[in-house]
Design a protein around this motif. Structure first.
Motif, PDB file in Angstrom:
ATOM      1  N   LEU A   1      24.811 -68.787  -8.058  1.00  0.00           N
ATOM      2  CA  LEU A   1      25.943 -68.254  -7.288  1.00  0.00           C
ATOM      3  C   LEU A   1      25.448 -66.924  -6.727  1.00  0.00           C
ATOM      4  O   LEU A   1      25.185 -65.987  -7.490  1.00  0.00           O
ATOM      5  N   VAL A   2      25.286 -66.826  -5.409  1.00  0.00           N
ATOM      6  CA  VAL A   2      24.631 -65.666  -4.792  1.00  0.00           C
ATOM      7  C   VAL A   2      25.658 -64.813  -4.047  1.00  0.00           C
ATOM      8  O   VAL A   2      26.311 -65.286  -3.115  1.00  0.00           O
ATOM      9  N   SER A   3      25.779 -63.542  -4.470  1.00  0.00           N
ATOM     10  CA  SER A   3      26.730 -62.628  -3.836  1.00  0.00           C
ATOM     11  C   SER A   3      26.098 -61.779  -2.760  1.00  0.00           C
ATOM     12  O   SER A   3      26.782 -61.214  -1.916  1.00  0.00           O
ATOM     13  N   ARG A   4      24.776 -61.598  -2.840  1.00  0.00           N
ATOM     14  CA  ARG A   4      24.105 -60.759  -1.849  1.00  0.00           C
ATOM     15  C   ARG A   4      22.679 -61.251  -1.683  1.00  0.00           C
ATOM     16  O   ARG A   4      22.033 -61.623  -2.669  1.00  0.00           O
ATOM     17  N   TYR A   5      22.240 -61.270  -0.450  1.00  0.00           N
ATOM     18  CA  TYR A   5      20.881 -61.724  -0.148  1.00  0.00           C
ATOM     19  C   TYR A   5      20.131 -60.575   0.510  1.00  0.00           C
ATOM     20  O   TYR A   5      20.627 -59.974   1.462  1.00  0.00           O
TER      21      TYR A   5
ATOM     22  N   SER B 175      21.562 -51.034 -15.684  1.00  0.00           N
ATOM     23  CA  SER B 175      22.496 -51.018 -14.557  1.00  0.00           C
ATOM     24  C   SER B 175      22.344 -52.295 -13.743  1.00  0.00           C
ATOM     25  O   SER B 175      21.290 -52.935 -13.761  1.00  0.00           O
ATOM     26  N   SER B 176      23.416 -52.636 -13.049  1.00  0.00           N
ATOM     27  CA  SER B 176      23.358 -53.776 -12.142  1.00  0.00           C
ATOM     28  C   SER B 176      22.726 -53.312 -10.834  1.00  0.00           C
ATOM     29  O   SER B 176      22.575 -52.120 -10.596  1.00  0.00           O
ATOM     30  N   SER B 177      22.383 -54.262  -9.963  1.00  0.00           N
ATOM     31  CA  SER B 177      22.061 -53.894  -8.588  1.00  0.00           C
ATOM     32  C   SER B 177      23.317 -53.316  -7.959  1.00  0.00           C
ATOM     33  O   SER B 177      24.432 -53.650  -8.372  1.00  0.00           O
ATOM     34  N   PHE B 178      23.130 -52.469  -6.950  1.00  0.00           N
ATOM     35  CA  PHE B 178      24.329 -51.992  -6.266  1.00  0.00           C
ATOM     36  C   PHE B 178      24.944 -53.146  -5.476  1.00  0.00           C
ATOM     37  O   PHE B 178      24.257 -54.087  -5.093  1.00  0.00           O
ATOM     38  N   ASN B 179      26.229 -53.091  -5.308  1.00  0.00           N
ATOM     39  CA  ASN B 179      26.888 -54.055  -4.435  1.00  0.00           C
ATOM     40  C   ASN B 179      27.876 -53.283  -3.574  1.00  0.00           C
ATOM     41  O   ASN B 179      28.104 -52.083  -3.793  1.00  0.00           O
ATOM     42  N   TYR B 180      28.449 -53.932  -2.597  1.00  0.00           N
ATOM     43  CA  TYR B 180      29.391 -53.233  -1.740  1.00  0.00           C
ATOM     44  C   TYR B 180      30.481 -54.179  -1.286  1.00  0.00           C
ATOM     45  O   TYR B 180      30.327 -55.391  -1.303  1.00  0.00           O
TER      46      TYR B 180
ATOM     47  N   PRO C  72      31.697 -65.630   0.054  1.00  0.00           N
ATOM     48  CA  PRO C  72      32.049 -65.350   1.454  1.00  0.00           C
ATOM     49  C   PRO C  72      31.325 -64.131   2.020  1.00  0.00           C
ATOM     50  O   PRO C  72      30.877 -64.148   3.170  1.00  0.00           O
ATOM     51  N   ASP C  73      31.155 -63.054   1.224  1.00  0.00           N
ATOM     52  CA  ASP C  73      30.450 -61.865   1.725  1.00  0.00           C
ATOM     53  C   ASP C  73      29.019 -62.217   2.113  1.00  0.00           C
ATOM     54  O   ASP C  73      28.516 -61.816   3.163  1.00  0.00           O
ATOM     55  N   CYS C  74      28.344 -62.945   1.241  1.00  0.00           N
ATOM     56  CA  CYS C  74      26.949 -63.293   1.489  1.00  0.00           C
ATOM     57  C   CYS C  74      26.846 -64.317   2.612  1.00  0.00           C
ATOM     58  O   CYS C  74      25.944 -64.238   3.449  1.00  0.00           O
ATOM     59  N   LEU C  75      27.800 -65.246   2.641  1.00  0.00           N
ATOM     60  CA  LEU C  75      27.790 -66.271   3.689  1.00  0.00           C
ATOM     61  C   LEU C  75      27.876 -65.615   5.070  1.00  0.00           C
ATOM     62  O   LEU C  75      27.211 -66.044   6.015  1.00  0.00           O
ATOM     63  N   GLY C  76      28.687 -64.576   5.182  1.00  0.00           N
ATOM     64  CA  GLY C  76      28.834 -63.895   6.473  1.00  0.00           C
ATOM     65  C   GLY C  76      27.503 -63.386   6.989  1.00  0.00           C
ATOM     66  O   GLY C  76      27.164 -63.564   8.164  1.00  0.00           O
ATOM     67  N   SER C  77      26.707 -62.768   6.102  1.00  0.00           N
ATOM     68  CA  SER C  77      25.429 -62.235   6.580  1.00  0.00           C
ATOM     69  C   SER C  77      24.443 -63.359   6.882  1.00  0.00           C
ATOM     70  O   SER C  77      23.658 -63.268   7.833  1.00  0.00           O
ATOM     71  N   MET C  78      24.482 -64.440   6.111  1.00  0.00           N
ATOM     72  CA  MET C  78      23.577 -65.569   6.388  1.00  0.00           C
ATOM     73  C   MET C  78      23.937 -66.226   7.729  1.00  0.00           C
ATOM     74  O   MET C  78      23.054 -66.574   8.521  1.00  0.00           O
ATOM     75  N   LEU C  79      25.235 -66.394   7.969  1.00  0.00           N
ATOM     76  CA  LEU C  79      25.653 -67.033   9.227  1.00  0.00           C
ATOM     77  C   LEU C  79      25.312 -66.153  10.432  1.00  0.00           C
ATOM     78  O   LEU C  79      24.931 -66.654  11.495  1.00  0.00           O
TER      79      LEU C  79
ATOM     80  N   SER D 240      13.266 -66.201   3.327  1.00  0.00           N
ATOM     81  CA  SER D 240      12.986 -66.047   1.899  1.00  0.00           C
ATOM     82  C   SER D 240      13.350 -64.621   1.538  1.00  0.00           C
ATOM     83  O   SER D 240      13.080 -63.694   2.294  1.00  0.00           O
ATOM     84  N   GLY D 241      14.015 -64.487   0.414  1.00  0.00           N
ATOM     85  CA  GLY D 241      14.447 -63.159   0.017  1.00  0.00           C
ATOM     86  C   GLY D 241      14.975 -63.158  -1.399  1.00  0.00           C
ATOM     87  O   GLY D 241      14.961 -64.186  -2.098  1.00  0.00           O
ATOM     88  N   VAL D 242      15.452 -61.990  -1.802  1.00  0.00           N
ATOM     89  CA  VAL D 242      15.881 -61.804  -3.181  1.00  0.00           C
ATOM     90  C   VAL D 242      17.366 -62.144  -3.312  1.00  0.00           C
ATOM     91  O   VAL D 242      18.180 -61.712  -2.494  1.00  0.00           O
TER      92      VAL D 242
END
Lengths: 461, 431
Positions: free
Chosen positions: B353-357, B181-186, B232-239, B369-371
């Protein structure tokens, strides 16, 4: 305390249909002293009624902000209408829920909801102690926080109860900077269940804790970056508790198992070292009251312990009544709702890894090159069991002795792989309970564990 | 509206009668209708009716605040007494003040719910996912309509009336094949219209498609410094994390922000313009007034790489001697760049290419630092396999200074408008 709202409404339930009525009042109080200035001084009080009705495989739910028998009746009617709307469209055809034990729990004692000034009278001298003794700090924040949930529950076929669950905490944040001007910080919470005035009578009880926190911060000022990669680590009880909650606990919540969690095909299989046992305790753990005791859940199920891992083998899931039917397992009181207008979800209560045979000192002495990780500032995991925890305080271990402190970092791994690497477990259990678990709704939970020696990925330079 | 207004007026009078020098009241009612899907099937229809009443009082420069949800007269008086008592218990602080002027009536979004159509769109989403992405398990879908009607009054004559409604959809899912299975995403989105299928909004289709390609992963080996392209989804949380650590109240009040003396200076690559725009038409039901009663206006935090404005409340602005932010929203809009995403990928020699951090909260030094979750390897300009057990680390502020590219494409989810952002010099480490 809420007046009796629901107990007279048993006759309002439709025959043969599982129904729940709940009246609830939730309070919270928060005061924040930042550098001695009161930047937050807030009280919240939220109350209302809700009803949930099960119909053939789907639920209807409705709530209203007015806590009265009349609004409870109206919520029940609206919840029935919602269940009908959904059942008519999706035709689930699942029939009624299996029967559970019925009964009634005695009402729990009220607690004192103290005025805002009493909170301030506790944290102001604590803040002044920090300011006076440690004037070199870059900044300091002291927070007083208390919340409580009062619930009246009536179900068509389960337990009725009137419960109160207050908890109270003080949070201390200390900031300094390295010689090169890089900010470093440390944070710790103190407290647990009970009202603030019974938990925190004299600020001097925390002076020793603050002194220890300051010592860690000073070591962190001289810290180094962890060396990124796989490392032998000793996780403190605080970290192993959050591991139990985030990386294992969530994967064995039955709704997430149905959503494809890694634990689905692992039942009755070895998922951890034989040294690892883990339980979601209801109200009593290791002969003492658990940090946040739960006696009945919001489906009317009498709360019992849910054994999850025994000697490394996955033994069971945490269940609601409906998922209990799906897996042919007994629900043990894990379905809980946060606010009056929230529906019950499968939630952990007091989830802990059991202590083992080793002493922390011998564990540290056994590590040639690794880390002792003390405090965490957050944690996440997903249904694959892959986890990440922020580490806000830790030390190098070199040749069996603690070395330099490390700057903030992150550890990660896959729970059911990482737990198989556990080869030492300390005899001392640490509980934490100050945070909220997030899963659609927030929820107070307790989590605990002993020190664990294991192999884990650590972030850094 | 009449009961809401009566409640707000009653509370305001009570606060004044109890001795508040300045007082502010917000009273609202709301209704939410929400479908839940778990494990791929409908499980719940939930309807909630709630009130909220928030009171603030300043007396002799001492401030207290109380919130509750009862509009009953005695409860309103009790809340007012609690509020003034809280203020009296506090220390005096002249930085507390409330807005001196502002009036407005706002109607936003879709206040009326179409529940039957919401159900149909939600069922259509489930059916489409089942047909087009057969390896996806929808762990949970929440599809809701929420409306809110309210009034804000303060003792200086400020008055706002609002009526708004929006549809809110969140999906949690993962890809499955056999025991893999993949990691969950949302994905999450907000919209005021049910005209388009949910699958076509925000990042929903992209994230579902990626999750199917993330079932089979390869662990990263070794450690290197490379380029990370944040979706963009991941960028939002980083910003959000970056702004909390450098530009928000807490870090400017306690002096730990590393940007505290850098207003007007270059803090980012010249291509970076980052704004808070609750009035932008791409933002659904954005903030119309702040918690302190000021009329909301759009503003730039960073324009052409230069720090223009901190995200300060009026209180924090008064305490620090800096300017108040013109709104208190998180409606982030980042100006798009000139490159296509495909060009950014082609220009990346080695990276992700990172979709979730998933990482620990960065300290005020900005070190993170994170996954890297739901992420793909990029090598020699091409997307490679999905990766597992891969960590990224760097510095939040450093990210904006080491920009390798900003995409022309953006994602609008009703809350933000963000592009893909490529950042050089990120430490990427595997086993």
């Amino acid at each position: 305390m809420l007046p009796d709202i629901v107990s007279s409404l048993r006759g309002s339930f439709a025959p043969g249909t599982h129904s729940e009525l709940r009246a609830q009042r939730s309070l919270s109080r928060r005061l924040t002293l930042l550098g001695g200035n009161l930047v937050r001084n807030a009280r919240t009080d939220s109350q209302g009624v809700s009803a949930r009705v099960y119909r053939d495989g789907v639920y209807g739910f409705a709530s209203a902000a007015e806590a009265s028998p009349q609004s409870a009746r109206e919520a029940l009617a609206a919840a029935s209408g919602n269940a009908r709307f959904l059942a008519d469209r999706v035709n689930p055809g699942k029939g009624p829920l299996p029967a559970i034990a019925e009964g009634s729990l005695p009402r729990q004692e009220d607690f004192s909801d103290i005025p805002q000034k009493q909170y301030l009278d506790f944290i102001t001298p604590l803040d002044e102690y920090i300011k006076g003794k440690y004037p070199d700090l870059k900044s300091r924040t002291v927070v007083a926080y208390a919340d409580s949930m009062e619930k009246q529950l009536l179900t068509s076929d389960g337990y009725a109860a009137h419960t109160l669950a207050p908890r109270s905490y003080v949070y201390v944040f200390l900031n300094s900077e390295t010689a090169s001007g890089m900010p470093v910080e440390i944070f710790k919470s103190f407290g647990g269940s009970g009202s603030f005035d019974t938990r925190f009578m004299d600020p001097s009880i925390l002076y020793g804790e603050v002194d220890r926190l300051y010592e860690h911060l000073m070591r962190k000022r001289e810290g180094v970056y962890a060396n990124a990669g796989l490392a032998t680590c000793i996780l403190s009880g605080e970290l192993s508790g959050i591991l139990a909650h985030e990386a294992v606990g969530h994967t064995v919540e039955a709704d997430l198992v149905l959503g494809g969690s890694v634990a689905g095909p692992m039942l009755n299989q070895t998922v951890a070292s034989p040294l690892v046992s883990m339980t979601d305790f209801a109200h009593t753990a290791f002969g003492e009251e658990a940090p946040l005791p739960v006696f009945v859940d919001d489906e009317g199920v009498l709360a019992e312990d849910a054994e999850l891992i025994r000697n490394g083998r996955l033994e069971g899931y945490m269940l609601s009544r409906e998922t209990g039917r799906h897996f042919s397992m007994k629900p043990r009181g894990n379905a809980r709702a946060f606010a009056f207008n929230d529906e019950p979800l499968i939630r952990m209560r007091n989830t802990a890894i059991s202590p083992g045979p080793h002493k922390l000192e011998e564990m540290i002495a056994s590590v040639e090159d690794g880390y002792y990780l003390l405090y965490t500032n957050n944690g996440q995991a997903d249904t694959t069991g892959e986890f990440m925890f922020g580490v806000s305080m830790g030390y190098e271990i070199k040749n069996g002795e603690l070395g330099k402190a490390i700057f903030d970092t992150t550890i990660s791994g896959v729970a059911f792989q990482m737990l198989k690497t556990v080869d030492m477990v300390s005899d001392k259990l640490i509980w934490t309970s100050s945070g909220f678990c997030g899963k659609k709704q927030p929820m107070p939970v307790g989590c605990g564990g002993p020190d664990l020696r294991c192999q884990v990925m650590i972030g850094g330079k | 509206m009449s009961r809401i207004r009566q409640t707000a007026e009653l509370a305001l009078i009570a606060l004044r009668d109890l001795g508040a020098d300045s007082a502010g009241v917000q009273a609202q009612t709301g209704k939410k209708s929400e479908f839940t899907i778990e494990g791929g099937r409908f499980t719940l229809l939930r309807t909630t009716m709630d009130n909220s009443l928030s009171l603030q009082a300043i007396r002799d420069h001492r401030r207290g605040s109380v919130s509750g949800n009862s509009f009953e007269e005695e409860a309103v008086y009790s809340a007012a007494r609690d509020c003034v008592a809280s203020a009296e218990a506090a220390q005096p602080d002249p930085a507390w003040e409330m807005a001196a002027d502002g009036r407005g009536t706002f109607r936003d979004g879709a206040p009326e719910a179409d529940i039957v159509k919401l159900f149909d769109r939600t069922r259509e989403l489930m059916d489409s996912v089942h047909q087009e992405y057969p390896r996806i398990i929808l762990e949970q879908v929440i599809a809701a309509h929420a409306n809110r009607e309210g009034i804000y009054l303060n003792s200086h004559g400020v008055e706002y009336e609002t009526l708004s409604g929006q549809y809110e959809v969140t999906l949690m899912f993962s890809g499955h094949e056999g025991d893999k299975s993949s990691s969950f995403n949302y994905s999450g989105l907000v919209t005021d219209s049910l005209d388009k299928p949910f699958l076509e909004l925000g990042s929903v289709r992209q994230n579902l498609s990626d999750a199917e390609r993330q079932i089979h992963t390869e662990p990263m080996q070794g450690k290197f410094e490379g380029t990370v392209i944040f979706t963009p989804d991941c960028l939002g949380s980083m910003l959000s994390e970056l702004l909390d650590n450098y530009a928000a109240d807490r870090v400017l009040l306690d002096g730990t922000s590393q940007w505290k003396d850098r207003l007007g200076e270059q803090v980012a690559d010249r291509r970076v313009t980052l704004s808070m725009k609750p009035l932008d038409p791409r933002v659904v039901c954005g903030e119309r007034y702040t918690a302190e009663g000021f009329l909301s206006e759009d503003y730039d935090v960073i324009r052409d790489g230069v720090l223009r404005q901190f995200m300060l409340s009026n209180y924090a602005a008064n305490r620090t001697g800096k300017k108040r932010a013109p709104n208190g929203s998180g409606s982030m809009v980042m100006a798009p760049g000139t490159q296509m995403l495909s060009q950014m990928i082609a220009a990346t020699k080695q990276g992700l290419l990172v979709s979730r951090y998933s990482g620990g909260a960065a300290g005020t030094n900005g070190e993170f630092s994170g996954v890297a979750k739901n992420s793909f390897l990029i090598k020699n300009g091409k997307i490679g396999p999905a990766v597992s057990e891969t960590m990224i680390s760097g510095n939040l502020a450093g990210m904006l200074s080491r920009v390798a590219g900003i995409s022309r494409e953006t994602v609008e989810d009703g809350m933000t408008s963000l592009p893909w952002l490529a950042v050089e010099g990120i430490t990427i480490s595997g086993k």
